[in-house]
Structures are given as structure tokens and as C-alpha cells.
Design a protein around this motif. Sequence first.
Motif, PDB file in Angstrom:
ATOM      1  N   ILE A  35       1.303  -1.145   0.014  1.00 31.98           N
ATOM      2  CA  ILE A  35       0.061   0.255  -0.250  1.00 31.98           C
ATOM      3  C   ILE A  35       0.677   1.054  -0.148  1.00 31.98           C
ATOM      4  O   ILE A  35       0.840   2.373  -0.874  1.00 31.98           O
ATOM      5  N   GLY A  44      -3.996  -2.545  -4.669  1.00 34.29           N
ATOM      6  CA  GLY A  44      -4.075  -2.272  -3.375  1.00 34.29           C
ATOM      7  C   GLY A  44      -4.979  -0.885  -3.195  1.00 34.29           C
ATOM      8  O   GLY A  44      -5.837  -0.759  -2.576  1.00 34.29           O
ATOM      9  N   SER A  45      -3.821  -0.106  -3.661  1.00 34.36           N
ATOM     10  CA  SER A  45      -3.918   1.632  -3.501  1.00 34.36           C
ATOM     11  C   SER A  45      -5.276   1.799  -4.329  1.00 34.36           C
ATOM     12  O   SER A  45      -5.705   3.068  -4.428  1.00 34.36           O
ATOM     13  N   LEU A  48      -8.951   0.628  -2.482  1.00 31.59           N
ATOM     14  CA  LEU A  48      -8.873   1.529  -1.484  1.00 31.59           C
ATOM     15  C   LEU A  48      -9.304   3.176  -1.802  1.00 31.59           C
ATOM     16  O   LEU A  48     -10.402   3.411  -0.933  1.00 31.59           O
ATOM     17  N   SER A  49      -8.485   3.501  -2.929  1.00 31.93           N
ATOM     18  CA  SER A  49      -9.124   4.741  -3.305  1.00 31.93           C
ATOM     19  C   SER A  49     -10.561   5.014  -3.607  1.00 31.93           C
ATOM     20  O   SER A  49     -11.154   5.907  -3.954  1.00 31.93           O
ATOM     21  N   PRO A  53     -14.749   2.392   2.055  1.00 29.06           N
ATOM     22  CA  PRO A  53     -14.302   1.393   2.482  1.00 29.06           C
ATOM     23  C   PRO A  53     -14.804   0.711   3.356  1.00 29.06           C
ATOM     24  O   PRO A  53     -15.687   0.888   3.955  1.00 29.06           O
ATOM     25  N   VAL A  57     -13.964  -4.750   0.489  1.00 34.90           N
ATOM     26  CA  VAL A  57     -13.175  -3.923   0.070  1.00 34.90           C
ATOM     27  C   VAL A  57     -10.989  -4.085   0.608  1.00 34.90           C
ATOM     28  O   VAL A  57     -10.494  -4.531  -0.064  1.00 34.90           O
ATOM     29  N   ARG A  58     -11.235  -4.589   1.769  1.00 34.38           N
ATOM     30  CA  ARG A  58      -9.685  -3.709   2.423  1.00 34.38           C
ATOM     31  C   ARG A  58      -9.126  -4.674   2.059  1.00 34.38           C
ATOM     32  O   ARG A  58      -8.347  -5.276   1.529  1.00 34.38           O
ATOM     33  N   ALA A  61      -8.189  -5.523  -1.028  1.00 35.78           N
ATOM     34  CA  ALA A  61      -6.651  -4.611  -1.159  1.00 35.78           C
ATOM     35  C   ALA A  61      -5.632  -5.175  -0.968  1.00 35.78           C
ATOM     36  O   ALA A  61      -4.053  -4.824  -1.798  1.00 35.78           O
TER      37      ALA A  61
END
Length: 79
Positions: A35, A44-45, A48-49, A53, A57-58, A61
Motif C-alpha cells: 500500500i 491495493g491502493s 482503497l481509493s 472502506p 474491499v480492505r 486491497a
Amino acid sequence: MEGIWDFIQTVDIDDIREILDRQIAFNMAIAEEGIRGDYGANIGSVLLSMDPPNIRVRAKAMAAAGSDARMNGCELPVI
């Protein structure tokens, strides 16, 4: 599969806690590095963007970030 199912239904978690804690620590470290760093496609980033959240999703990611980092030169261990 039957043996795996039997194991997870009968194992005393305290018997494997040390191994699991080590796996979690190693895998979280490389996911967090993925990340923070600039590895591969930075999936991953990106995840998350893009999405609000939440745990689903986490989880995706962090798995993607760890994979991107490992496949693109990060030498942190993975278990």
C-alpha cells in the motif's frame, strides 16, 4: 478436503496460535508495504481509493497489495 475440514473443526486454536500470529504479522507487513510503496499496478491502493472502506474491499486491497509488492521486488517474507 475432508482432512482439512476435520482439522479446522477439531484443532485447539491455542496449539497453532503462534504459527497463525507469525503468518498474520508477515503477510500484513508486506500488504502494508504494498500500500505504501510503488509496486506493479498498485491494485491495493487503487481499490482503497475507489470504493468506500469496508472489510470486503480492505481484504481484497491488502491481498492485492501484498501480491503486487512480492511480485515486483519486495523481499519481505510471505507465508
